[in-house]
Enzyme design. Structure first.
Site, PDB file in Angstrom:
ATOM      1  N   THR A  26      11.955  -3.050   1.939  1.00 22.15           N
ATOM      2  CA  THR A  26      11.180  -4.060   2.652  1.00 22.15           C
ATOM      3  C   THR A  26      11.872  -5.412   2.544  1.00 22.15           C
ATOM      4  O   THR A  26      12.970  -5.537   1.977  1.00 22.15           O
ATOM      5  CB  THR A  26       9.728  -4.103   2.111  1.00 22.15           C
ATOM      6  N   LYS A  64      16.285  -5.461   4.136  1.00 22.49           N
ATOM      7  CA  LYS A  64      16.550  -4.480   5.194  1.00 22.49           C
ATOM      8  C   LYS A  64      17.922  -4.650   5.843  1.00 22.49           C
ATOM      9  O   LYS A  64      18.533  -3.664   6.261  1.00 22.49           O
ATOM     10  CB  LYS A  64      15.462  -4.554   6.269  1.00 22.49           C
ATOM     11  N   ARG A  68       0.822  -1.206   0.000  1.00 24.82           N
ATOM     12  CA  ARG A  68       0.000   0.000   0.000  1.00 24.82           C
ATOM     13  C   ARG A  68       0.862   1.265   0.000  1.00 24.82           C
ATOM     14  O   ARG A  68       0.330   2.382  -0.017  1.00 24.82           O
ATOM     15  CB  ARG A  68      -0.909   0.019   1.237  1.00 24.82           C
ATOM     16  N   ASP A 102      10.308   1.445  11.188  1.00 25.84           N
ATOM     17  CA  ASP A 102       9.412   0.352  11.599  1.00 25.84           C
ATOM     18  C   ASP A 102       9.096   0.426  13.088  1.00 25.84           C
ATOM     19  O   ASP A 102       7.962   0.168  13.512  1.00 25.84           O
ATOM     20  CB  ASP A 102      10.047  -1.005  11.291  1.00 25.84           C
TER      21      ASP A 102
END
Length: 247
Positions: free
Chosen positions: A60, A64, A14, A99
């Site tokens: 992502t 990472k 998204r 995160d």
């Protein structure tokens, strides 16, 4: 502002939708593109994006950890987590990790109060788990870790002043595990009786609710909070470098 997401998979993400909205709200002309990049190709992808004039990128799974070495500067969250999910291409390649603040913001939104003094269990030992532990380490929350690799769990407990998973299970659980992960029966019992369970996965990748047959907070809140923090990181460094070039 030219932005991207790299990782594998990215089709479900998204992030393009969120960042296009942030750009519009800020009155900034720009694009955000999701690019599939396989494991082992992260650093090369960053060099290519920088050469093509990208302002920044989100990173992502499974990249990472591996892009850490491609950064010339890291903020405290990235250093603590030893993982990067946000890159700014300026005079230096700057790395951040949003995160942790995303997870903390999501938890505090659902709880309606700070996480201080809460007993919070983290499932997993990967990059996202480390980022969350790094952020919670700054609070007075009590943290517990579950993972299949005992050595990794023990090392993270020592590093972040956390504890091994308790026999009675914590009241709040945040899962960073991949979709459809099989869990031991005792752990599933702990998750079913916990006051709050949050899954960092979202959309069709959030399978924990189906597995537990109970309400689970999906990762949409966390995604939006970490996305906003990433956008603010790009914006701040863009403005900083613009001001420096004019002075």
């Amino acid at each position: 502002m030219k932005l991207a997401l790299i990782g594998d998979p990215v089709e479900h993400s998204r992030s393009p939708e969120l960042h296009e909205r942030f750009l519009e709200e800020a009155g900034i002309e720009g694009t955000y593109t999701a690019i599939r990049v396989a494991s082992g190709e992260g650093a090369e992808a960053l060099y290519k994006l920088r050469a093509e004039g990208y302002t920044g990128a989100n990173v992502t799974t499974p990249l990472k950890d591996e892009v850490l070495g491609a950064c010339e500067w890291l903020d405290e969250d990235a250093r603590m987590a030893e993982a990067v999910n946000t890159i700014f291409f300026g005079r230096k390649v700057r790395g951040s990790n949003t995160d942790g603040i995303g997870a903390r913001t999501a938890l505090e939104t659902v709880l309606g109060q700070p996480v201080a003094l809460e007993r919070i269990g983290i499932l997993g030992t990967g990059a996202t788990a480390r980022a969350i532990l790094a952020q919670l380490h700054e609070t007075d929350a009590y943290t517990f870790i579950w993972g299949r690799d005992h050595d990794k769990v023990t090392a993270l407990c020592e590093r972040f002043e956390a504890q091994l998973w308790p026999d009675d299970g914590p009241e709040i659980v945040l899962s960073t595990l991949p979709p459809k992960t099989n869990l031991p029966p005792q752990l599933m019992q702990h998750l079913r009786k916990a006051d709050l369970v949050m899954d960092t996965n979202y959309g069709g990748r959030s399978t924990l609710e189906q597995l537990l047959h109970r309400e689970v907070v999906k990762g949409d809140l966390m995604l939006e909070a970490q996305a906003r923090a990433s956008f603010d990181f790009w914006l701040a460094h863009s403005m900083e470098e613009t001001e420096e070039s004019l002075s």
